[in-house]
Every structure is written in C-alpha cells, then in structure tokens.
Design an enzyme around this catalytic site. Structure first.
Site, PDB file in Angstrom:
ATOM      1  N   HIS A  27     -13.909  -4.811 -14.578  1.00 54.87           N
ATOM      2  CA  HIS A  27     -14.003  -3.536 -13.863  1.00 54.87           C
ATOM      3  C   HIS A  27     -15.449  -3.067 -13.706  1.00 54.87           C
ATOM      4  CE1 HIS A  27     -12.825   0.246 -12.304  1.00 54.87           C
ATOM      5  NE2 HIS A  27     -11.793   0.497 -13.048  1.00 54.87           N
ATOM      6  N   LYS A  73       6.830   7.386   1.235  1.00 60.99           N
ATOM      7  CA  LYS A  73       5.890   8.246   1.959  1.00 60.99           C
ATOM      8  C   LYS A  73       6.540   8.991   3.128  1.00 60.99           C
ATOM      9  CE  LYS A  73       2.781   6.308   4.671  1.00 60.99           C
ATOM     10  NZ  LYS A  73       1.616   5.521   5.114  1.00 60.99           N
ATOM     11  N   LYS A  76       6.278  13.016   3.603  1.00 63.39           N
ATOM     12  CA  LYS A  76       5.484  13.592   4.699  1.00 63.39           C
ATOM     13  C   LYS A  76       6.352  14.429   5.637  1.00 63.39           C
ATOM     14  CE  LYS A  76       1.639  11.837   6.047  1.00 63.39           C
ATOM     15  NZ  LYS A  76       0.488  11.058   6.506  1.00 63.39           N
ATOM     16  N   LEU A  83       4.261  17.422   2.797  1.00 60.09           N
ATOM     17  CA  LEU A  83       3.583  17.402   1.495  1.00 60.09           C
ATOM     18  C   LEU A  83       2.718  16.141   1.396  1.00 60.09           C
ATOM     19  CD1 LEU A  83       6.586  18.510  -0.737  1.00 60.09           C
ATOM     20  CD2 LEU A  83       4.584  19.898  -0.155  1.00 60.09           C
ATOM     21  N   PRO A 129       1.613  12.821  -0.095  1.00 55.98           N
ATOM     22  CA  PRO A 129       2.318  11.861  -0.964  1.00 55.98           C
ATOM     23  C   PRO A 129       1.654  11.656  -2.328  1.00 55.98           C
ATOM     24  CG  PRO A 129       2.153  11.001   1.267  1.00 55.98           C
ATOM     25  CD  PRO A 129       1.319  12.237   1.227  1.00 55.98           C
ATOM     26  N   TYR A 183      -6.396  12.172 -15.976  1.00 59.41           N
ATOM     27  CA  TYR A 183      -7.487  11.709 -15.125  1.00 59.41           C
ATOM     28  C   TYR A 183      -6.884  11.070 -13.889  1.00 59.41           C
ATOM     29  CZ  TYR A 183     -10.863   8.098 -13.597  1.00 59.41           C
ATOM     30  OH  TYR A 183     -11.679   7.288 -12.857  1.00 59.41           O
ATOM     31  N   THR A 233      -8.365   9.098 -10.365  1.00 57.12           N
ATOM     32  CA  THR A 233      -9.570   8.612  -9.712  1.00 57.12           C
ATOM     33  C   THR A 233      -9.757   9.287  -8.364  1.00 57.12           C
ATOM     34  OG1 THR A 233      -9.049   6.469 -10.680  1.00 57.12           O
ATOM     35  CG2 THR A 233     -10.769   6.509  -9.015  1.00 57.12           C
ATOM     36  N   THR A 240     -16.855   6.643  -8.300  1.00 57.82           N
ATOM     37  CA  THR A 240     -15.716   7.538  -8.533  1.00 57.82           C
ATOM     38  C   THR A 240     -16.144   8.852  -9.175  1.00 57.82           C
ATOM     39  OG1 THR A 240     -15.326   6.589 -10.728  1.00 57.82           O
ATOM     40  CG2 THR A 240     -14.096   5.623  -8.881  1.00 57.82           C
TER      41      THR A 240
END
Length: 605
Positions: free
Chosen positions: A322, A401, A405, A409, A411, A434, A436, A447
């Site tokens: 990462h 989704k 939608k 709202l 997603p 948390y 991202t 980020t």
C-alpha cells in the site's frame, strides 16, 4: 509495454501534472472546530469540556506557532504532506506489512468468462499476463472536468519497498517511453522458488501462447523437483527483522543482492498458487480471506507493488504493498483488465506461433542456517497472525445503486450510515470511523480522512433504536447532509486529520514535546493517531473489490463496492478479540440496508 503509459494522444497520462494546484493548508480555526465536532459523540459533557479547554489553549498558544511553520513549509513544497505521509503512514511502521498494510482482493473474472474450473489456470494466466503487459496508454483521470493527479500510476509496475532497520524505502524503476528504458522482465514464484523471464522478444510483447510456454516450464519443473527455500516468506516478517535478515542474506553472497534487485525491478510478480479457493459471484470469502490477504508467504513478495496470484482453480487475486499507491490505482488497472477479458470472451484470438524465446531462468539464493532459521521464524509468525484474521465477503443482492439513487440519496453515504447503524446495534455505542476521501485534484494528492461517525449519525442511530420515535426520517436526512458536506470538504483539502498530523510532526521535528491535544484520551478514542475502530473505504462502482485488516485489535476493516443491482462487502476482524465478529456486523448491516430503503421509500426524502 507498461512503459508506454504516457504517450497517448490526444491526452497523455501525465500531461496535467505541472498544472495541478498545490495541496492547501486549512485554517487552524476551521480544523480545530471540526476536530471538536468529531470527538463529541465519544465524550461525556465533562470530558468534552476538558477537551474544549485543551483545544482552545492549543489554538492560542503552541498550535498557532506550529501552524505558521506549517504554512512556511507549504510555501516551499507543492505538497507539504507527501513525504511525511509516506514516512509516518507506511515507511516508519515496523509491524509486518504483508498482513497489516497491504491490500488484497479477488479478480472479478469468475463473474463472467472464467468461473472456477480445474486445469484452466495457466491457460487463463497467459492471457491475463499478456493483457497486463499491454497496458499501453492510460488517459488522465478526471472528476468531472477537473484533472486528477496521476503520479501514483508510476508506482504500479517495476516498484518495490525495501526494508530498513528504522525506515523502509521505495525503489521505483519505472520509466515512460520518453524517459528511457524500463525493465521488462517478470518474476514467477512457485513452490518457494523464484524464476524470471523477459516479457519482450525482439521488442515485441510476448503473446499468450509464448507466456503459456514460460509458465508451463516453471510449473512442470516445480512439480517434479524439490521445493525451494521460500526466501520470499521473509517479506512477511516484522520490518526491522526483515531488514536485518536481508542484510545478512546479501553479506553471505553478493549474487543474492543481484537476485533481490531482479525481483525489485521486475514489472510485477506472478504467484502460481496451488490452492483452490472456490468462490462465486455471491460469496468471495474464500478467495479473499483464505488467500489474497493470508495465503502462502513463500510465493508472495509482500513488498512488491503488484503480486498477481494465479490459483489452481483458474481464479485470480492480488496482494499489493500500500505504501507507493492507493487502492484506486489497482482498481483502475483491474477494471481495464476485466474489460479486456470480457471483450475477447476470455480467449486469445491472435497468432498461435511461439517464437524461440529462452526459457525462464531460476534465481537461486545462497542460504545458510541463519537464513533458514529466519525463514522458519517468518513463516511461523505469519501463520499465527493470519490464523487470527476473520474475513467475510458477500454480495448483498436485494438492491444496489439504482434503487438508492431513485430515492435521491447518495449511494456511498447510504452504505456508510447503514454501517454506522449496524455497529451501533451490535456494540450498543458509536464506533470511531475512518472513510477514505480522495485528494487527487491536488499535486501528488493521495487521501484525507473523512470521519463518518458524526453527532448527526449517532443521533439518527439512537432514534432508529427507539421503537416509539417518529422522527427517524428527519434524523436520517440530517445525517446524510452532514456526511455529504464533510466528504465534499475533505476532497477539497479541507479535512482536518492530515492538518493535525502536520502540526504534530512539526512539533516532533522541532524537538518539542507532543502538544497536550495529542495526549488527550479523546484524541485516540475518536480515532486519532490511527485508532479508528471502523476502517472503511468505497472501492468504487466497478467489479473490483479489495480488503484490508482492521486498524486496531478491537476494530473492523470494511471495504465495499456498489453496482446497480448489488452491494459487495468485505468485512475483517481479529478472531482473538471477543467483542468483534465480522459475520455478525455484516448480517446486521444487511438488515440496516433494508430498513433504510424502507424509511427512504415511505418518507419520500
């Protein structure tokens, strides 16, 4: 080949880099105000009053000086955070990174052309590898009309982390076509052994039939000959131990250093894995849990930016360091490969002619008793920690989704609030969280932290738990609004977590004691200093998903992707923590999704 990434017309991959704006420094007042807002759900009135006083003192005293110094730094660097973030979030971390830092995930091909099937792995791997080698031109990505930073895409190929006793480094050997020659060799790991071959022949990319010959050569040799020493298991070790083991490895034979360089500079690693983690489009748990995050360490080079894992049942996965890039780089790459596989129906339709390409060369490390003992220790600690990781990965197929939608709202916010509600239901309290947020509209941006556990979200969760309440619709809308606002601000460089980190690091560099704000119990309880109980990320709206281990022992990793008709989620937890259970959180999350859709439908929000 991979080094043509930059040359496409009309837009070149890196053409907007020089015009991207510098990463801004938020105002001290705004960051501290947001910080106070974020700790409120975790504090009693008395605790909040104490923290409020600490923050005000910081704002008027040492914080003011540190902020001025941070602004000075930002005047001389286009990204004041870049080096600091790489060091503190990744390179200085000493815990084993293969399980704690890397992200892993299954490839999505089993959903269409390539369902699990015996005897198909090499046939498929040759086409996959050919497609990966052929990523010639990548247009610059944009958010609307705004160009996004593409620097991280340099780090996908020919990149490797190298351990240091106190701090690791990243070696990147990648060059675009106009920058000069780029390594073109691939490394294959199989049964604890290391082989390498060139991905080019006379300047032309190897075709799938040619790659098949190379991979078959490796597989056949490994099946009839003894297993190798499994030196790659050392990459799964605690970082300082691995650094010292590596130094010793080089000291006993300089050729070992050449082999390490060969692995580090390779385009990427192909791991031939003998396991068969049978998975389906509804249940990816085996390929995720059993294998991509926790598979055989003797056939993964944990520090490599991209390990392509070929399973014996014809399914695929990856594990990636990462440090050099964030998951969206791999998601974009895998999505491209998925489209390629679909377009050709998983078959090679070109020439079957195999040119006289030299066979793969085995790279044999010289090892002594100490190296063997180091390998054995690495395997043992890796086995113990991977046994402790629980991962579930399922597709929620009731809706996706489209239905969200239709209710007007967002997603991603919908999923985040369902996750908050599930955690609240399971643990009877809010969980520091948390999510991202991407800051790639700025030069070398990566980020920012967005904290979804807002006071509005917790108020809504409490209302949902109260059967007598009739204000849940209004409370849900307030929670949605707050989340959307914070996420939009974080993406504009107006979050506060990275700013606070910058102030903390300025103090450290100046040799000052850590300011009281960072020592306050509420700082860690609300997630500060990498203490988030829920570590979550939207991996996107494609077929690609990843997984990570939880950030803390009593926490969860929660990654998800959103399609029109489904939501695919991977949840991780540590088995040794009795309070957490990934399967329970997932199940309650599903019922929360149903409840929320019902609420949104009846309320016409």
């Amino acid at each position: 080949m991979a080094n043509h990434l930059s040359e496409s017309l009309p837009e070149r991959t890196f053409q907007y880099q020089s015009s991207l704006p510098a990463l801004p420094v938020p105002t001290l007042e705004m960051s501290l105000s947001k910080y106070l807002d974020s700790v409120r759900p975790f504090a009693s009135d008395e605790e909040f009053k104490a923290t409020f006083d600490i923050v005000k003192k910081f704002q008027q005293g040492v914080g003011k000086d540190l902020h001025q110094k941070l602004q000075q730094r930002a005047r001389t660097k286009r990204n004041w955070l870049e080096e600091w973030w790489l060091d503190t979030a990744y390179l200085e971390i000493r815990t084993p990174s293969q399980l704690n830092v890397n992200f892993g995930g299954p490839a999505p091909y089993l959903e269409h052309c390539w369902p699990p099937a015996e005897g198909t792995s090499l046939q498929r791997a040759n086409l996959f590898t050919h497609n990966a080698n052929s990523v010639e031109r990548l247009p610059p990505q944009k958010a609307g009309k705004t160009a996004l930073d593409m620097e991280q895409f340099r780090m996908l190929f020919c990149t490797c982390k190298v351990p240091g006793v106190k701090k690791d480094t990243i070696r990147n050997y990648f060059k675009t076509e106009c920058e000069g020659p780029c390594p073109s060799h691939l490394v294959v790991l199989c049964r604890g052994r290391v082989f390498t071959f060139d991905g080019l022949c006379d300047g032309q990319i190897l075709t799938p039939p040619e790659i098949l010959r190379q991979l078959s050569y490796v597989k056949e040799r490994c099946e009839r000959e003894p297993e190798g020493d499994g030196v790659s298991a050392l990459t799964s070790e605690e970082r300082t131990r691995w650094a010292k083991a590596r130094e010793h490895l080089i000291s006993i034979d300089p050729h070992n250093k050449t082999i390490l360089e060969t692995i580090q500079s390779s385009l990427f690693v192909i791991s031939l894995d003998e396991t068969k983690p049978y998975s389906s489009p509804e249940n990816y748990t085996n390929v995720r849990a059993a294998q991509t995050l926790t598979g055989n360490p003797t056939i993964r080079w944990g520090d490599k930016s991209y390990n392509s894992i070929v399973f014996a049942d014809g399914t695929f996965g990856s594990t990636c360091d990462h440090a050099p890039y964030d998951a969206m780089v791999l998601v974009s790459f895998c999505w491209y490969l998925d489209q390629q596989v679909k377009a050709t129906e998983g078959k090679w339709k070109g020439s079957e002619v195999v040119r006289p390409v030299p066979p793969p060369e085995e790279q044999v490390f010289t090892v002594d008793e100490k190296v063997q003992s180091d390998i054995s220790h690495a395997k043992q600690q890796y086995l113990e920690s991977t046994r402790d990781l629980q991962v579930v990965c399922y597709a929620f197929t009731a809706f996706g989704k489209t239905a969200i939608k239709q209710r007007k709202l967002h997603p991603d916010t919908f999923i985040q609030l369902a996750m908050q509600l599930a955690f609240y239901r399971l643990h009877k309290k809010p969980g520091s969280c948390y999510e991202t947020a991407m800051t790639r509209k700025f030069y070398h941006g990566r980020t920012e932290t967005m904290r979804p556990c807002t006071k509005e979200a917790v108020d809504w969760c409490a209302v949902m738990m109260d059967p007598t309440s009739n204000v849940s619709r209004k409370a849900m809308q307030l929670a949605f609004n707050k989340h959307n606002k914070l996420m939009a601000e974080a993406q504009e460089g107006k979050g506060f977590d990275r700013h606070l980190l910058g102030l903390y690091l300025i103090a450290r560099e100046e040799g000052l004691p850590a300011p009281e704000l960072f020592m306050d119990p509420l700082y860690a309880r609300s997630g500060g200093g990498g203490n988030f109980v829920l570590s979550s990320s939207l991996v996107g709206y494609t077929t690609v998903l990843g997984a990570v281990a939880p950030m803390v022992h009593h926490g969860y990793g929660f990654f998800y992707r959103i399609r029109d008709d489904r939501i695919v989620v991977s949840v991780s937890a540590w088995k040794s923590c009795r309070q957490t259970d990934a399967a329970s959180l997932y199940n309650i999350f599903c019922s929360s999704l149903h409840e929320m859709l019902h609420l949104a439908t009846t309320s016409q929000l």
